[in-house]
Design an enzyme around this catalytic site. Structure first.
Site, PDB file in Angstrom:
ATOM      1  N   PHE A 152       0.795  -1.221   0.000  1.00  0.00           N
ATOM      2  CA  PHE A 152       0.000   0.000   0.000  1.00  0.00           C
ATOM      3  C   PHE A 152       0.827   1.271   0.000  1.00  0.00           C
ATOM      4  CE2 PHE A 152       0.722  -0.616   4.594  1.00  0.00           C
ATOM      5  CZ  PHE A 152       1.095   0.663   4.978  1.00  0.00           C
ATOM      6  N   LYS A 177      -1.477  -7.238  -8.910  1.00  0.00           N
ATOM      7  CA  LYS A 177      -2.427  -7.323  -7.799  1.00  0.00           C
ATOM      8  C   LYS A 177      -2.230  -6.059  -6.981  1.00  0.00           C
ATOM      9  CE  LYS A 177      -2.397  -8.966  -3.565  1.00  0.00           C
ATOM     10  NZ  LYS A 177      -3.343  -8.030  -2.900  1.00  0.00           N
ATOM     11  N   SER A 230       5.786  -7.883   3.372  1.00  0.00           N
ATOM     12  CA  SER A 230       6.367  -8.399   4.608  1.00  0.00           C
ATOM     13  C   SER A 230       7.292  -9.587   4.341  1.00  0.00           C
ATOM     14  CB  SER A 230       5.264  -8.824   5.576  1.00  0.00           C
ATOM     15  OG  SER A 230       4.615  -9.988   5.118  1.00  0.00           O
ATOM     16  N   CYS A 285      10.095   1.092   3.397  1.00  0.00           N
ATOM     17  CA  CYS A 285      11.104   0.112   3.774  1.00  0.00           C
ATOM     18  C   CYS A 285      12.508   0.712   3.807  1.00  0.00           C
ATOM     19  CB  CYS A 285      11.060  -1.106   2.855  1.00  0.00           C
ATOM     20  SG  CYS A 285      11.383  -0.723   1.123  1.00  0.00           S
ATOM     21  N   GLU A 386      10.310  -4.462  12.440  1.00  0.00           N
ATOM     22  CA  GLU A 386       9.789  -3.345  11.652  1.00  0.00           C
ATOM     23  C   GLU A 386       8.452  -2.872  12.217  1.00  0.00           C
ATOM     24  OE1 GLU A 386       9.811  -2.418   6.999  1.00  0.00           O
ATOM     25  OE2 GLU A 386       8.341  -3.943   7.521  1.00  0.00           O
TER      26      GLU A 386
END
Length: 503
Positions: A152, A177, A230, A285, A386
């Site tokens: 996202f 996707k 993830s 990230c 994280e």
């Protein structure tokens, strides 16, 4: 409250209404209002998208690469023409502050520009007289249909800067996707691709759950998977898709660290840390969620960081005066606050608390203010895992060697940074850090698109990274051809030695 859109899925150049009965709310994080109903596409609709991409592949791969990139030239111009519209789209569906949302779109443009280099970067190699009379040449050719699984946090850059441009420039087709929370920006850019002349079926977009996305991992018509998300999901995708013979590049979690040595200029270093730690509300990230600082200057540095963080204006994404926007949704806000509470429970010292921040006029938005936890010790999960939010952890060390050891002990290795004026320590750091993208007095060491996005350890699974020359290698396969031609006398020879590749 604005209009709530009911989204469709994008196949063969047009949007179609899903037959699903399951829709998910997508929010404007700045206000907390629902702005779209996003379908969980059915397995049949995912299959439809794959088959559309498969059907488009022969014609698109047969189009000369110079003609393919002519379309990307037009896409680039359309992206610039619509940059304000696309920036607003990113800000509204993701919550990035305006300048950050614009940067997201500019990164999509950068990836498009890199893909325009395909005629040069797809070139193979050749050798005349590899053996007497034999010539060998290698070509790079497209593979077929790829699947891109999108997070996202970068609605423009990741699908339309990292995944799509090089993939299609190399002659492949793709099924994206899109992230359920932020699908609208990449859908709009897909419309711009069509306006630029891209044939139908080359780009297709679905939204679905992990269950339907599993189809990509074993489908015989999918040649490769590009994923950002993830580590737990990335490991699963890498293991499953690779076991089914597919190429995989899985870009995963991070816990980037910066090492600040005692000779670093305090104010300049603190300013760099603020931007790196709290930009995009920490939802990237390559954020900088941990600062490892030499004890001799730790108090001074923490004080400077706290003062600058207090001055950061938190507000709605589309107000250009906002320095930081909200996090993506209410559930993620709860997760970030849970991590802050966890850090306090583990013994960290809370020196700046953003848990109770309320933005006047936007009380229902998903805001978490800049938060700083000091004296984070080894073994505290808040300093190792994280968080993906605006939370900065301070770890104190005696010297360079202890700092480097603390950093390298982390299982993630996307990026690492050192702030110092000492050339020796900078050089040692570059050589010995585990981070795949390294900054020397650069808080966010993301390279430009000519270089790969180069995570290491638990931050990446695969062999070839996204962007740079790695990107072209990932989206193509080599074919090596050896030829021999005969003159009139050689045609008369009845016995011919077998080519064995030797001189």
């Amino acid at each position: 409250m604005g209009e709530i859109k009911k989204l469709g899925y994008y196949v063969n150049g047009s949007f179609k209404e899903s037959k699903t009965e399951k829709y998910t709310d997508a929010y404007d994080p700045s206000t907390g209002e629902v702005i779209a109903k996003v379908p969980c596409c059915t397995p049949d609709e995912v299959e439809e998208a794959i088959q559309a991409a498969k059907a488009a592949f022969p014609g698109w791969s047969g189009t000369p690469v110079k003609k393919r990139v002519q379309i990307l030239y037009k896409v680039r111009e359309l992206l610039y023409q619509h940059i304000d519209e696309l920036t607003m789209s990113v800000a509204r569906e993701n919550g990035k502050a305006w300048a950050e949302a614009e940067g997201d779109v500019l990164k999509a443009i950068e990836g498009t520009e890199q893909a325009i280099s395909a005629p040069s970067l797809m070139m193979g190699e050749s050798l005349m007289d590899a053996s007497k009379g034999y010539d060998t040449v290698s070509y790079r050719q497209p593979l077929g249909v790829f699947a891109g699984i999108i997070p996202f946090n970068f609605p423009a850059m990741i699908p339309m800067g990292w995944m799509t441009p090089i993939c299609i420039a190399c002659g492949n087709t793709i099924v994206l996707k899109a992230a359920t929370f932020t699908p609208q920006t990449c859908m709009r850019i897909a419309e711009l691709y069509k306006e630029a002349g891209l044939p139908d079926g080359v780009i297709n977009i679905v939204t679905c759950s992990r269950h339907e996305a599993e189809i990509f991992l074993s489908h015989p018509d999918i040649k490769g998977i590009t994923f950002v998300g993830s580590t737990s999901v990335g490991k699963h995708i890498y293991a499953t898709a690779a076991s089914n013979g597919k190429r995989v590049q899985a870009l995963c979690e991070a816990k980037n660290h910066a090492l600040v040595l005692e000779d670093a200029p305090i104010e300049r270093t603190a300013a760099g840390i603020i931007n790196a730690s709290f930009g995009c509300a920490g939802e990237r990230c390559m954020a900088l969620p941990v600062v490892v600082v030499q004890e001799s200057i730790a108090d001074e540095l923490v004080k400077a960081i706290v003062e600058k963080a207090k001055g950061l204006k938190v507000g709605p994404a589309y107000e250009k005066s906002s320095g930081m926007g909200p996090v993506i949704n209410a559930k993620h806000k709860e997760s970030v606050i849970g991590w802050i509470n966890k850090g306090i429970e583990e013994g960290a010292e809370l020196v700046l608390d953003g848990r109770d921040l309320v933005v006047e006029g936007y009380e229902n938005g998903f805001y978490v203010g800049p938060t700083i936890l000091d004296h984070v010790k080894p073994g505290m999960t808040v300093g190792d895992r994280e968080i993906f939010g605006p939370v900065l952890c301070i770890k104190r060390v005696k010297d360079f060697e202890e700092g480097l050891a603390v950093m390298n002990a982390n299982p993630f290795a996307n990026g690492s940074v050192i702030f110092t004026q000492n050339g020796h320590y900078a050089r040692e750091f570059v050589s010995r850090t585990d981070g795949g993208m390294v900054g020397v007095n650069v808080g966010i060491p993301v390279p430009i698109g000519m270089f790969p996005f180069n995570g290491h350890k638990q931050s990446f699974f695969g062999d070839l990274h996204t962007l740079g020359k790695d990107g072209y290698r990932f989206y193509t396969e080599r074919k090596v051809v050896t030829t021999r031609w005969f003159d009139e006398e050689e045609k008369k020879v009845k016995t011919v030695s077998t080519w064995d590749g030797t001189i």
